[in-house]
Design an enzyme around this catalytic site. Structure first.
Site, PDB file in Angstrom:
ATOM      1  NE  ARG A 126      24.086  14.763  26.981  1.00 13.65           N
ATOM      2  CZ  ARG A 126      25.312  15.215  26.662  1.00 13.65           C
ATOM      3  NH1 ARG A 126      26.023  14.620  25.719  1.00 13.65           N
ATOM      4  NH2 ARG A 126      25.822  16.257  27.284  1.00 13.65           N
ATOM      5  CG  ASP A 151      25.587  20.500  21.643  1.00 18.32           C
ATOM      6  OD1 ASP A 151      26.678  21.084  21.837  1.00 18.32           O
ATOM      7  OD2 ASP A 151      25.478  19.261  21.622  1.00 18.32           O
ATOM      8  N   GLY A 153      28.274  13.971  21.374  1.00 21.80           N
ATOM      9  CA  GLY A 153      28.403  14.818  20.193  1.00 21.80           C
ATOM     10  C   GLY A 153      27.039  14.889  19.523  1.00 21.80           C
ATOM     11  CB  ALA A 154      24.999  17.778  18.422  1.00 26.40           C
ATOM     12  CG  ASN A 176      29.561  24.072  21.434  1.00 23.19           C
ATOM     13  OD1 ASN A 176      29.172  22.977  21.025  1.00 23.19           O
ATOM     14  ND2 ASN A 176      30.843  24.371  21.499  1.00 23.19           N
ATOM     15  CE  LYS A 177      30.086  19.560  26.625  1.00 24.20           C
ATOM     16  NZ  LYS A 177      29.022  18.974  27.482  1.00 24.20           N
TER      17      LYS A 177
END
Ligand SMILES: CSC[C@@H](O)[C@@H](O)C(=O)COP(=O)(O)O
Length: 339
Positions: free
Chosen positions: A85, A225, A50-51, A235-236
């Site tokens: 990441r 993100d 999670g960002a 985003n995801k």
């Protein structure tokens, strides 16, 4: 006793404990983290994810490492954490803030990390309140990935909006995308919905468009993100597909994020680095439920962890600093507060 605590992080003076998100919902397992290497391992595996949470936990790891090694190269530790990441810019935001304190010494770093943690909690509350303002009783809201208390220091981003609406007595029904390949929706968001007492139904990602076609989705709310200067956002993976389907079916599509997710230096979505992940995540699945492989061994795989949704598909960007429409984004109003 931890001196700071969220749903998924406990901060002690010289170490952290994180709730291992790969084990949820089957097991609530807290794991001790004593070093940058252990943190990197947890973040790469998505045990910490999670960002906002990635950035905040990195800040504490950097502060604790600096206290343990006053003569060490803090910059090289920060560089290693930063590279773990690449997509969520909250990690860069937190490490930039920490690096700006290097000259003041290790105690200042610990204080700065605690400030970032408190800031995120407050940002969550503000953006969640703004997101909740967009929701009414009877709304059926579709969400993707996990954007709740597990992913932040506070109530969350998109899920935070659902939680605050629920606290205000707004009656919602939430559709939770399971979010292949790592199932953050099926494992984590479903768990959080039950925890919050919000009625929900879990769907496979491939069902979202037909659910919209059936007139069963009133709004889509997701997290981010990284949000670019032009409003494109990462985003995801699977978010873009949802945005296209929402646009086609005239379903309002909202992105909820703190200002720390905005990256004014990223002009548009093409500039966002997208993390590529291991082929095994697509060939099968693993977790507390065990390991399963369904694809032929060595099946060629493409596995980007995130996708980019163009600004043209977004109805509004809900930040702690305000709710912005396309015209406000074009004026760069969402970038205020970010260097
Ligand atoms: C507050 S969370 C916003 C995003 O970080 C979330 O939607 C997401 O994509 C998380 O991805 P993950 O790979 O699980 O870290």
């Amino acid at each position: 006793m931890p001196h700071l605590q969220s749903r998924s992080l406990r901060v002690y003076v010289d170490y952290l404990e994180y709730l291992d998100q790969t084990q949820l919902p089957q097991a609530e397992q807290w794991v001790r983290c004593d070093s940058p290497e252990e943190w990197q391992h947890a973040v790469k595996n998505l045990a910490i994810r999670g960002a906002p949470l990635i950035g905040l936990s990195a800040a504490f790891v950097l502060a604790q490492t600096a206290a343990r090694h006053p003569q060490g190269s803090w910059q090289s530790v920060s560089d290693r954490l930063r590279a773990t990441r690449p997509t969520a810019v909250n990690l860069m935001y937190c490490l930039d803030a920490m690096e700006a304190c290097f000259e003041q010494g290790a105690a200042a770093l610990a204080e700065r990390a605690a400030e970032l943690f408190a800031e995120d909690r407050a940002l969550c509350q503000r953006m969640a309140g703004r997101g909740a303002d967009l929701l009414q009783s009877g709304d059926r809201v579709l969400t993707h990935c996990n954007t709740g208390a597990l992913a932040t220091a506070g109530v969350g981003t998109a899920i935070g909006a659902l939680a605050v609406a629920q606290q205000r007595g707004v009656e919602l029904h939430v559709y939770v995308d399971e979010t292949r390949p790592l199932l953050q929706g099926g494992r984590l968001t479903a768990w959080e919905m039950a925890d919050l007492g919000i009625p929900y139904q879990l769907i496979a990602d491939s069902m979202a468009a037909s659910l919209m076609a059936a007139g069963k989705v009133d709004k889509v709310m997701v997290g981010a993100d990284r949000i670019c200067a032009n409003g494109d956002f990462a985003n995801k993976v699977g978010t873009y597909m949802l945005a296209v389907a929402a646009h086609y079916h005239n379903v309002p599509f909202y992105v909820v994020a703190p200002y720390t997710t905005v990256d004014p230096a990223c002009a548009s979505g093409g500039d966002i680095p997208i993390e590529q992940r291991d082929a095994a995540e697509i060939r099968g699945a693993s977790g507390a439920f065990g390991d399963v492989v369904w694809a032929p061994e060595n099946a060629p795989v493409w596995n980007p962890a995130f996708d980019v949704t163009p600004a043209a598909l977004v109805t509004a960007w809900v930040l702690d600093t305000g709710t912005f429409d396309a015209a406000a984004i074009a004026r760069g109003e969402h970038c205020q507060g970010r260097g």
